[in-house]
Design an enzyme around this catalytic site. Structure first.
Site, PDB file in Angstrom:
ATOM      1  CB  CYS A 182       1.608  -3.827   9.789  1.00  0.00           C
ATOM      2  SG  CYS A 182       1.522  -2.374   8.703  1.00  0.00           S
ATOM      3  CB  CYS A 186       0.913  -5.160   1.772  1.00  0.00           C
ATOM      4  SG  CYS A 186      -0.466  -4.305   2.552  1.00  0.00           S
ATOM      5  CE1 TYR A 229      -3.936   0.217  -0.899  1.00  0.00           C
ATOM      6  CE2 TYR A 229      -3.382  -2.114  -0.755  1.00  0.00           C
ATOM      7  CZ  TYR A 229      -3.485  -0.959  -1.497  1.00  0.00           C
ATOM      8  OH  TYR A 229      -3.124  -0.972  -2.820  1.00  0.00           O
ATOM      9  N   GLY A 230      -5.235  -0.143   5.639  1.00  0.00           N
ATOM     10  CA  GLY A 230      -5.735  -0.748   6.878  1.00  0.00           C
ATOM     11  C   GLY A 230      -7.020  -0.147   7.414  1.00  0.00           C
ATOM     12  CB  THR A 280      -3.485  -4.737   4.947  1.00  0.00           C
ATOM     13  OG1 THR A 280      -2.861  -4.328   6.170  1.00  0.00           O
ATOM     14  CG2 THR A 280      -4.930  -4.335   4.952  1.00  0.00           C
ATOM     15  CB  SER A 290      -0.875   0.004   1.250  1.00  0.00           C
ATOM     16  OG  SER A 290      -0.047   0.048   2.412  1.00  0.00           O
TER      17      SER A 290
HETATM   18  N1  DGL Z   1       1.979  -2.258   4.972  1.00  0.00           N
HETATM   19  C1  DGL Z   1       0.687  -2.796   5.152  1.00  0.00           C
HETATM   20  C2  DGL Z   1       0.704  -4.102   5.940  1.00  0.00           C
HETATM   21  O1  DGL Z   1       1.705  -4.793   5.958  1.00  0.00           O
HETATM   22  C3  DGL Z   1      -0.508  -1.952   5.495  1.00  0.00           C
HETATM   23  C4  DGL Z   1      -0.422  -0.545   5.875  1.00  0.00           C
HETATM   24  C5  DGL Z   1      -1.694   0.192   5.480  1.00  0.00           C
HETATM   25  O2  DGL Z   1      -1.750   0.589   4.315  1.00  0.00           O
HETATM   26  O3  DGL Z   1      -2.599   0.360   6.317  1.00  0.00           O
HETATM   27  O4  DGL Z   1      -0.280  -4.488   6.514  1.00  0.00           O
END
Ligand code: DGL
Length: 260
Positions: A180, A70, A39-40, A72, A8
């Site tokens: 994350c 990612c 994205y979260g 998410t 993301s």
């Molecule tokens: N880097 C992402 C993950 O590993 C998500 C961060 C986001 O966009 O909220 O979950």
């Protein structure tokens, strides 16, 4: 081999950073969906659409494998992308098994986004490992914002983490799993807050090992540099200031990698 890393935002750089150290001869594409990060905090339908768009673009770039760097996006979309495309698609998995194998004495706290900790995938993993009584889950959404603006160890970051973690009796925990990829930038502040028996684990090595296994690439520690092209959503990053900003993230990750 041409391999894409998708996130993301800039969290996925931590997985790319690990891959660069192990696969110095490959050609990498890093795709940060900067137009849609975070994205979260979005709905699963929206996230699926973003991932679908990114995949169409990356397939068009003729990559041979895609690492969904990612948690998410993995939680929401990896199953569907595997149904749609036949190339190797490697997702993130919180390093819960490693945590339970290495530090079984006490509990594991998995920190991730709200989407990841309420998704089916994490509950399937906990069930598979028979770990329901040994795991707690915690969302830390503001770390994504802090990471995106390169605010790594300010007083505000520290206060936020101290506040969010204040209710846990860490004497009962032996590890914190970073579920994350954006959270890798905060290992020093977390180290400062957590008692020393709480080890910090991430999923980067596991993911890169899985990439190597699936693509049959040979890892090496040669003094060569993998080539990387960076994209923000579908735009190639060419601006010198922006490339310098990305360098700063990678430098930060050099410092964070050794911390456990
Ligand atoms: N880097 C992402 C993950 O590993 C998500 C961060 C986001 O966009 O909220 O979950």
């Amino acid at each position: 081999m041409k391999i894409a890393f998708f996130d993301s935002g800039i969290g996925g750089l931590s997985v790319l950073h690990h891959a660069m150290g192990m696969l110095p001869r490959e050609e990498f594409i890093f795709f940060a969906d900067e137009e849609n990060v975070p994205y979260g905090t979005k709905s699963r339908e929206e996230i699926l659409q973003f991932v679908d768009e990114a995949f169409k673009f990356l397939i068009g770039q003729k990559v041979s494998a895609i690492v969904v760097a990612c948690n998410t996006a993995t939680s929401v979309a990896v199953k569907k992308m595997r149904e749609k495309y036949s190339l190797p698609i490697i997702g993130m998995e919180p390093a819960l098994k490693v945590a339970l194998d290495l530090y079984p004495e006490r509990k594991v706290l998995v920190a991730a986004t709200a989407i990841t900790i309420t998704g089916e995938k994490i509950f399937e993993l906990i069930e598979r490992l028979d770990a329901k009584n040994f795991v707690e889950l915690k969302a830390l959404p503001r770390l994504v914002e802090f990471a995106e603006r390169q605010e790594f160890n300010s007083a505000e970051v520290e206060n936020y983490l101290r506040g969010e973690l204040a209710d846990y009796d860490f004497e009962k925990f032996s590890s914190l799993v970073l579920g994350c990829t954006h959270f890798n930038y905060f290992k020093d502040t977390l180290r400062k807050i957590l008692p020393s028996q709480v080890k910090i684990l991430d999923g980067n090595a596991g993911t890169v090992n899985e990439l190597i296994r699936r693509t049959k690439l040979k890892s090496a520690r040669a003094k060569e540099f993998s080539s990387v092209k960076f994209f923000y959503s579908k735009k190639l990053v060419t601006d010198a200031a922006e490339l310098a900003r990305l360098e700063k993230y990678l430098k930060r990750l050099d410092d964070m990698e050794a911390l456990t």
